[in-house]
Design an enzyme around this catalytic site. Structure first.
Site, PDB file in Angstrom:
ATOM      1  N   ARG A 102     -15.062 -32.059  19.732  1.00 55.74           N
ATOM      2  CA  ARG A 102     -15.216 -30.613  19.847  1.00 55.74           C
ATOM      3  C   ARG A 102     -16.650 -30.173  19.546  1.00 55.74           C
ATOM      4  O   ARG A 102     -17.212 -29.321  20.249  1.00 55.74           O
ATOM      5  CB  ARG A 102     -14.233 -29.917  18.903  1.00 55.74           C
ATOM      6  CG  ARG A 102     -12.781 -30.040  19.355  1.00 55.74           C
ATOM      7  CD  ARG A 102     -11.814 -29.440  18.341  1.00 55.74           C
ATOM      8  NE  ARG A 102     -11.751 -30.246  17.125  1.00 55.74           N
ATOM      9  CZ  ARG A 102     -11.167 -29.842  15.994  1.00 55.74           C
ATOM     10  NH1 ARG A 102     -10.636 -28.630  15.929  1.00 55.74           N
ATOM     11  NH2 ARG A 102     -11.138 -30.631  14.939  1.00 55.74           N
ATOM     12  N   ASP A 105      -2.354 -25.337   6.975  1.00 56.79           N
ATOM     13  CA  ASP A 105      -1.500 -25.132   8.148  1.00 56.79           C
ATOM     14  C   ASP A 105      -1.417 -26.326   9.085  1.00 56.79           C
ATOM     15  O   ASP A 105      -0.571 -26.335   9.985  1.00 56.79           O
ATOM     16  CB  ASP A 105      -1.988 -23.925   8.951  1.00 56.79           C
ATOM     17  CG  ASP A 105      -3.242 -24.225   9.753  1.00 56.79           C
ATOM     18  OD1 ASP A 105      -3.258 -23.988  10.978  1.00 56.79           O
ATOM     19  OD2 ASP A 105      -4.224 -24.724   9.164  1.00 56.79           O
ATOM     20  N   ASP A 139      -9.426 -22.215   8.481  1.00 57.10           N
ATOM     21  CA  ASP A 139      -9.005 -21.831   9.828  1.00 57.10           C
ATOM     22  C   ASP A 139      -7.491 -21.653   9.912  1.00 57.10           C
ATOM     23  O   ASP A 139      -6.720 -22.536   9.535  1.00 57.10           O
ATOM     24  CB  ASP A 139      -9.443 -22.894  10.842  1.00 57.10           C
ATOM     25  CG  ASP A 139     -10.956 -22.996  10.957  1.00 57.10           C
ATOM     26  OD1 ASP A 139     -11.625 -21.976  10.710  1.00 57.10           O
ATOM     27  OD2 ASP A 139     -11.456 -24.087  11.279  1.00 57.10           O
ATOM     28  N   ASP A 195      -7.032 -23.992   2.885  1.00 52.44           N
ATOM     29  CA  ASP A 195      -7.659 -24.313   4.153  1.00 52.44           C
ATOM     30  C   ASP A 195      -8.229 -23.000   4.678  1.00 52.44           C
ATOM     31  O   ASP A 195      -7.823 -21.919   4.233  1.00 52.44           O
ATOM     32  CB  ASP A 195      -6.609 -24.894   5.100  1.00 52.44           C
ATOM     33  CG  ASP A 195      -7.140 -25.086   6.500  1.00 52.44           C
ATOM     34  OD1 ASP A 195      -8.249 -25.635   6.643  1.00 52.44           O
ATOM     35  OD2 ASP A 195      -6.448 -24.665   7.453  1.00 52.44           O
ATOM     36  N   GLU A 251      -9.531 -20.052  14.718  1.00 51.91           N
ATOM     37  CA  GLU A 251     -10.264 -21.290  14.444  1.00 51.91           C
ATOM     38  C   GLU A 251     -11.749 -21.062  14.727  1.00 51.91           C
ATOM     39  O   GLU A 251     -12.130 -20.680  15.839  1.00 51.91           O
ATOM     40  CB  GLU A 251      -9.743 -22.425  15.332  1.00 51.91           C
ATOM     41  CG  GLU A 251      -8.259 -22.733  15.150  1.00 51.91           C
ATOM     42  CD  GLU A 251      -7.991 -23.579  13.913  1.00 51.91           C
ATOM     43  OE1 GLU A 251      -8.868 -24.372  13.540  1.00 51.91           O
ATOM     44  OE2 GLU A 251      -6.897 -23.430  13.334  1.00 51.91           O
ATOM     45  N   SER A 307     -12.255 -27.166   3.826  1.00 57.76           N
ATOM     46  CA  SER A 307     -12.113 -26.912   5.251  1.00 57.76           C
ATOM     47  C   SER A 307     -12.710 -28.011   6.111  1.00 57.76           C
ATOM     48  O   SER A 307     -13.756 -28.575   5.783  1.00 57.76           O
ATOM     49  CB  SER A 307     -12.788 -25.573   5.595  1.00 57.76           C
ATOM     50  OG  SER A 307     -12.792 -25.343   6.976  1.00 57.76           O
TER      51      SER A 307
END
Length: 412
Positions: A231, A342, A188, A186, A195, A274
């Site tokens: 977002r 994560d 970020d 991943d 991020e 990602s």
């Protein structure tokens, strides 16, 4: 072994120095012994060397010669007659890696006690790292070798890890552990610090709003796809140049370059999957010489972000699909893959991989990962894979890259 032959175990201890092994074997050779087993370990310059032989002539005479020979090179020797001729027995079933800063004697005692309670024998112990954390690897033999053996051992050690403040990783020992050939990260808060979408949001003045949605999504409280749309919508109207600015400001996680460089030396295919944005990540992927990239694409019209993404969304399900796709493209079986992440949107990807590693992860991911790492150094992943710090630094030294960066005590 002939009827008149005697098994003899010779144990040499003392300060390690050139010539010890040569003197020992020269003496043994004069008695025509057959070598049955040999093992050596050196800890901080102190040598322990054990040799099991079958002696066809006078073992007492050999013992006297060994005593004199070893005294001449300044080490001690112990000779045991009638040693058990049985070989090393079955291979260890599991590797248990303990990482800490520090790893205390109390923690190690608790781990060994728990293993004993489970009927698990410790076959060997070696130090694998002294930087950026301390790492110790135990090869063990568990009584249960069934499909649930790994989970049982991890569960048994989980509360010890929490109580003693260390990370404990459990893997099957043997060829399977050393056969991993593909790894995906991943991005970020895993390969990089922070991020990307929050960095973009900071340029739009909506960082706090976006961070709250990001954190809820990573905890698994909001569907990732919906959270992404929410977002990205806040970025509408940002100039396209902001993407390049953010890309240039990205900071890699500590140890990321070392990790990728070492894995590539080992022949790994390395890539990223990602939920972030390809326009930001591609420069990083080129810099690290990654083999593949899967990420979302921000829509840009007339030099401005529209607040939308184009193409298929890289969500939780798509991450696992991407891992399978990359593995198929390079001909690597899924059991030989590793995934590191994560957040909750990494769950499917880690479950699909042969080894799933939760890196400073949210509880939702830690609960399903094969291994959870809690120190902010990505090179701890190497230690889980059985690579030692010495091996990493020896390879770096060969390429003129040796460098240990002083560590901030707050990170340990």
């Amino acid at each position: 072994m002939g009827a008149s032959e005697t098994n003899v175990l010779v144990t040499v201890t003392g300060q390690d120095k050139p010539g010890v092994t040569s003197a020992l074997l020269a003496t043994l050779s004069r008695h025509g012994v057959h070598l049955l087993d040999i093992e050596q370990v050196v800890i901080r310059g102190r040598l322990t060397l054990g040799v099991l032989v079958s002696c066809p002539d006078d073992p007492e005479s050999m013992q006297r010669e060994l005593t004199d020979a070893m005294a001449s090179v300044g080490v001690d020797v112990h000779v045991e007659f009638g040693a058990d001729p049985v070989g090393k027995g079955p291979l260890s079933t599991h590797a248990v890696v303990v990482l800490g800063s520090p790893v205390t004697a109390r923690a190690f005692s608790a781990i060994s006690r728990r293993l004993a309670q489970q009927g698990t024998n410790i076959d060997s112990i070696r130090g694998i790292a002294d930087y950026p954390v301390t790492g110790v690897e135990l090869l063990v033999t568990a009584p249960n070798t069934g499909a649930d053996a790994d989970a049982m051992l991890r569960t048994a050690l989980a509360d010890v890890a929490v109580a003693e403040g260390v990370d404990i990783a459990v893997e099957r020992a043997g060829l399977a552990r050393r056969a991993k050939r593909l790894i995906v990260f991943d991005v970020d808060s895993t390969l990089i610090q922070g991020e990307v979408i929050e960095m973009l949001a900071a340029r739009a003045g909506v960082e706090d709003q976006v961070r709250a949605v990001t954190e809820a999504a990573m905890r698994g409280e909001i569907d990732f796809t919906e959270s992404l749309h929410q977002r990205v919508a806040t970025l509408a109207g940002l100039d396209e140049s902001v993407i390049e600015e953010v890309g240039e400001s990205i900071e890699l996680t500590r140890g990321a370059r070392t990790t990728i460089r070492t894995l590539r030396r080992l022949g790994f295919h390395c890539g990223v999957v990602s939920g972030g944005f390809r326009q930001v990540i591609e420069g990083l992927a080129h810099d690290l010489e990654l083999d593949f990239v899967q990420a979302n694409t921000l829509e840009v019209v007339d030099g401005k972000l529209t607040g939308r993404v184009v193409g298929d969304i890289v969500d939780r399900k798509a991450k696992a699909t991407a891992l399978r796709k990359f593995a198929a493209e390079v001909g690597v079986p899924m059991e030989q893959t590793v995934a590191v992440g994560d957040g909750a949107n990494d769950i499917d990807m880690l479950n699909a991989a042969g080894l799933g590693v939760a890196f400073n992860a949210k509880p939702a991911l830690r609960e399903v990962a094969d291994t959870a790492l809690s120190y902010p150094f990505l090179d701890t992943v190497l230690f889980i894979l059985g690579v030692t710090r010495t091996e990493v630094e020896a390879a770096d030294a060969f390429d003129g890259l040796v460098r240990r960066v002083p560590l901030d005590p707050s990170l340990r």
